[in-house]
Write an enzyme that holds these catalytic residues in place. Structure first.
Site, short mmCIF file in Angstrom:
data_model
loop_
_atom_site.label_atom_id
_atom_site.label_comp_id
_atom_site.label_asym_id
_atom_site.label_seq_id
_atom_site.Cartn_x
_atom_site.Cartn_y
_atom_site.Cartn_z
CG HIS A 414 1.99 4.05 -4.59
ND1 HIS A 414 3.33 4.36 -4.54
CD2 HIS A 414 1.85 2.85 -3.94
CE1 HIS A 414 3.98 3.43 -3.87
NE2 HIS A 414 3.10 2.49 -3.51
CB CYS A 435 1.81 -0.52 -3.35
SG CYS A 435 0.60 -0.16 -2.04
#
Length: 485
Positions: A414, A435
């Site tokens: 992301h 992430c």
């Protein structure tokens, strides 16, 4: 010449003489057969032509005193019963004399051309209880001598089955033995061979239709071979393998052994599942690293595969198919990553995207912070979905992002506009919650080209310990359960 005139008279005298002699002979034999039996007369087992009734009586009395019955069993072994042991004796009923008186002595010439056979009724007697006792003492009537009959049956061997014929055995039926021996004694026979009626018989013969029906079931199952379509493998459930899975119940019905099928399906899974397997992976830098863990790979659905095998075996015809998979990979065989994949080099904080073997995209990134247990999961995964925009939610954060591409549990690529830089050692002190943080323009480009289901190969070049929940759930190779230590 007077002599010629006398010849007819001479011939007449000669013929009269011969006739006279024949009459004398005829009447002499007629007188003889008043007290003797015709020629070729047989009474019972005794040849008594030309004998008197007294001779028959004396002979039968002597034969009864010496009576011996030889008994042959099923295997042609012989045993003896002595008449004196069971009171066997001859009892004259006067029939000997009656037979003699009923013959016409003047018809004796007819006996020269035919035989006369007679049976004396009730001419012998014996002690039935004593005979029964003597029979019970014969060796073939003892339990040690007998062998039980066995049914014909089907035996499953390593590679085939065989119909084993029945064995007749030598187990006697006492009442039947007694019946046949008594009949022989009553008829004054000197030998008797016991018939099959004297022995217990198998329940199932090799000619029985039920046995053939069982063989037909086995043949049908064995014809239901399964050839598996697995890249780079020669996997087949052959007739000999199927045979080992079969069992025959007491009624001759053939069924599949569930445990045997379970064992075979486990073999398939152990051999061909690639989920979490160790893989040698050639990196973009040209070296080879070992990658394990993750949730990517071929997974055979064991319960459904077992059910499919049962269905296939019931069909009676060969089948060629793939295993029933719970999860598939993009490429067949052990090298299931193929040549379209994402490579995450955590140690160098750089990613690569190869499309059909060609490097299409690469970028620096910031992965999970190792020092606080948030290291990003390593292993082989796949792109789960794409979402734009998206909201990242954790215990301590609620972050809006423009692009989110998850690959392991809640871990994904992301945009991270809060990161001042990407790559290098920055992740060691400013790493994410796990992430893969990327620059907005980079993740936007990546988002536009990546497809759901694309493999993701993630690895560290040096040993690390991952302790986060996401690492545990995603089956990360470097996950360590601190509570278990």
């Amino acid at each position: 010449m007077r002599i010629k005139k006398d010849i007819p008279h001479i011939i007449a005298y000669v013929l009269l003489g011969i006739a006279a002699v024949l009459l004398v002979v005829y009447f002499a034999f007629a007188a003889y057969f008043h007290s003797h039996y015709y020629f070729h007369t047989r009474i019972g087992t005794l040849n008594c032509g030309g004998k008197t009734a007294e001779y028959v009586e004396k002979s039968n009395t002597q034969n009864a005193d010496d009576y011996l019955l030889t008994v042959y069993d099923r295997e042609n072994n012989k045993f003896h019963l002595t008449g004196s042991d069971f009171g066997f004796q001859y009892n004259s009923t006067g029939e000997e004399e009656k037979i003699l008186k009923n013959q016409n002595p003047f018809l004796w010439p007819s006996s020269l051309f035919h035989h006369s056979d007679y049976t004396l009724s009730a001419s012998t007697s014996y002690d039935a209880d004593a005979l029964k006792e003597q029979i019970s003492k014969l060796e073939f009537m003892s339990a040690d001598y007998m062998t039980a009959p066995t049914d014909a049956r089907i035996e499953i061997e390593d590679d085939n089955y065989e119909i084993i014929p029945e064995t007749m055995g030598t187990t006697t039926i006492p009442d039947e033995v007694l019946k046949e021996i008594e009949a022989a004694v009553d008829s004054q026979e000197t030998s008797v061979t016991l018939s099959d009626a004297c022995y217990e018989s198998p329940s199932i013969l090799s000619t029985d239709s039920s046995l053939q029906a069982t063989a037909d079931q086995l043949d049908s199952y064995m014809a239901s071979t399964i050839t598996y379509d697995i890249e780079g493998a020669d996997e087949k459930l052959a007739s000999s393998d199927i045979l080992k899975m079969l069992q025959i119940d007491d009624n001759g019905n053939v069924t599949v052994n569930d445990d045997a099928i379970t064992s075979y399906v486990q073999h398939l899974a152990s051999t061909y599942n690639t989920y979490g397997d160790k893989r040698e992976f050639t990196t973009s830098k040209g070296d080879v690293v070992e990658v394990s863990g993750g949730d990517y790979g071929w997974v055979i659905a064991k319960t459904k595969e077992a059910e499919q095998i049962k269905s296939d075996l019931a069909g009676g015809t060969p089948v060629e198919r793939e295993p029933v998979y719970e999860q598939t990979a993009v490429a067949p065989g052990p090298n299931d990553i193929g040549n379209t994949y994402v490579e995450l080099d955590y140690s160098n904080q750089h990613m690569y995207y190869y499309k059909d073997g060609n490097l299409t995209f690469d970028s620096d990134f910031v992965s999970g912070k190792l020092s606080n247990g948030n290291g990003s999961p390593d292993g082989v995964y796949k792109i789960v979905y794409k979402q734009s925009p998206s909201v990242l939610v954790g215990e301590t954060y609620h972050t809006e992002v423009q692009y989110f591409v998850p690959f392991a549990y809640n871990v994904g690529f992301h945009d991270a506009t809060w990161q001042p830089k990407f790559g290098g050692d920055w992740y060691l002190t400013h790493g994410s919650h796990g992430c893969i943080n990327m620059a907005l323009d980079k993740v936007q480009e990546f988002y536009g080209m990546i497809e759901v289901g694309t493999p993701v190969v993630a690895y560290y070049r040096t040993p690390v310990e991952l302790t986060s929940e996401s690492a545990q759930i995603s089956n990360a190779a470097s996950y360590v359960d601190k509570n278990a230590q």
